[in-house]
Motif scaffolding. Sequence first.
Motif, PDB file in Angstrom:
ATOM      1  N   THR A   5      -4.884  -6.006  16.365  1.00 57.26           N
ATOM      2  CA  THR A   5      -4.745  -4.667  15.773  1.00 57.26           C
ATOM      3  C   THR A   5      -3.115  -4.347  15.393  1.00 57.26           C
ATOM      4  N   LEU A   6      -2.103  -5.095  16.188  1.00 57.96           N
ATOM      5  CA  LEU A   6      -0.814  -4.958  16.163  1.00 57.96           C
ATOM      6  C   LEU A   6      -0.370  -5.335  14.846  1.00 57.96           C
TER       7      LEU A   6
ATOM      8  N   THR B 198      -2.312  -5.203  11.860  1.00 60.19           N
ATOM      9  CA  THR B 198      -2.823  -4.939  10.754  1.00 60.19           C
ATOM     10  C   THR B 198      -2.613  -3.527  10.297  1.00 60.19           C
ATOM     11  N   PRO B 199      -1.754  -2.703  11.167  1.00 60.99           N
ATOM     12  CA  PRO B 199      -1.559  -1.169  10.549  1.00 60.99           C
ATOM     13  C   PRO B 199      -1.091  -0.958   9.211  1.00 60.99           C
TER      14      PRO B 199
ATOM     15  N   LEU C 186      -3.222  -0.379   5.955  1.00 62.26           N
ATOM     16  CA  LEU C 186      -3.462   1.080   5.271  1.00 62.26           C
ATOM     17  C   LEU C 186      -2.752   1.403   4.063  1.00 62.26           C
TER      18      LEU C 186
ATOM     19  N   SER D  50     -10.151   0.034   4.706  1.00 61.85           N
ATOM     20  CA  SER D  50     -10.661   0.052   6.132  1.00 61.85           C
ATOM     21  C   SER D  50     -12.012   0.360   6.136  1.00 61.85           C
ATOM     22  N   PRO D  51     -12.669   0.034   7.485  1.00 61.97           N
ATOM     23  CA  PRO D  51     -14.370   0.179   7.292  1.00 61.97           C
ATOM     24  C   PRO D  51     -14.518   1.450   7.438  1.00 61.97           C
TER      25      PRO D  51
ATOM     26  N   PRO E  38       1.877   3.254   9.349  1.00 61.56           N
ATOM     27  CA  PRO E  38       1.955   3.744   7.875  1.00 61.56           C
ATOM     28  C   PRO E  38       2.295   5.154   7.921  1.00 61.56           C
TER      29      PRO E  38
END
Lengths: 224, 114
Positions: A4-5, A7-8, A11, A18-19, A58
């Motif tokens: 997750t680090l 992937t921000p 956005l 995004s799901p 973001p």
Amino acid sequence: MATTLLTPHALTTPDSKSPDATCQPTLNPFLMSNIHIMSVNMCHSNVLTHALLASDPPADIILIQEPWYGHIGTRWSDTDPVGTNTLGGVASPLWNFIYPGLVNPGTTWAKVMAYSRKTNPIFTVSNCLDLVSHPSLMTLEVIVGDDHFLITNVYHDTNDPTCLQTLFDTEFDPTTPAIFIGNFNTHSPTWSPLGLPRSRWAHTVEDWAALNLLDLLNPPGVPT
Amino acid sequence: MQDDSFHNFIIDRDASLGSDHAALLVTYLSPADNILHAPAPSLGFAITPDHAEEWTRNFPRHPHRPLPTELDIDAETELLHNDIEQTSAQTLNRKKPFSPRAVPWLLHSRLGAR
């Protein structure tokens, strides 16, 4: 967490999905006037907060509920040679941190915090302590040129009804654009998924929202 | 939410980095195009007698030279302007823009009528 680090940033790209995204970000011709706001409950995690601030999220303004707030140093003085532990939140060289109104910043625990990006060139953030002063509640005035708006960051501790009461008692200027965002810890059929029992104080939140002509921004029924 | 200036609401569980709550993202779109304005033009310097000696001592910053051609005269003129500006900036205080707070109370009514 490591995944997750990375992937921000997704956005901010218009073609990413995004799901849980309820609407896709669109590019606005007035890029200088777009201010991205993020709200997240950090569950008192020091590591997650450092990771969030260092990952270039973001957002220009981050509102945190249940921030990490702990011992960051010791104050000594001639009258206090043993020293007193001082409390504070996570600091980052990239972000200005903003505390809520605390009677004693060194010993009172903050339940909300905010960060504004230091490199932003278009807005300034002012903490409206004259309007709201509560460890679980903070109102920020964001000034963009000749324009301004209010952000109120809320963490409703179900064991402390004073947060909501302070919010209800505060008179906000209805002519100023305002957003109230945070963790209300309140379930209501108006916004909660089906089947969740209604919180007994939910009607007070709904009444206050109706009285202040607030619209619900998040889609009803989608858990947050 | 009050007003319709807030858009692009997103619920994102990845952005919360493993917290049991999702991150909420929203964008504020200012109704005006708030591009930064250029700074106000300089109001010049406050020239006072007490700065005269220091100003004279620092000027000129460049020695004058012979001016055989028109181009040399233009270049020297520009240099002279720069010298005056730099010396003034070094020795004098800049003028401040008008502020109503600096007006004595007895002139407030006149200020309001203006």
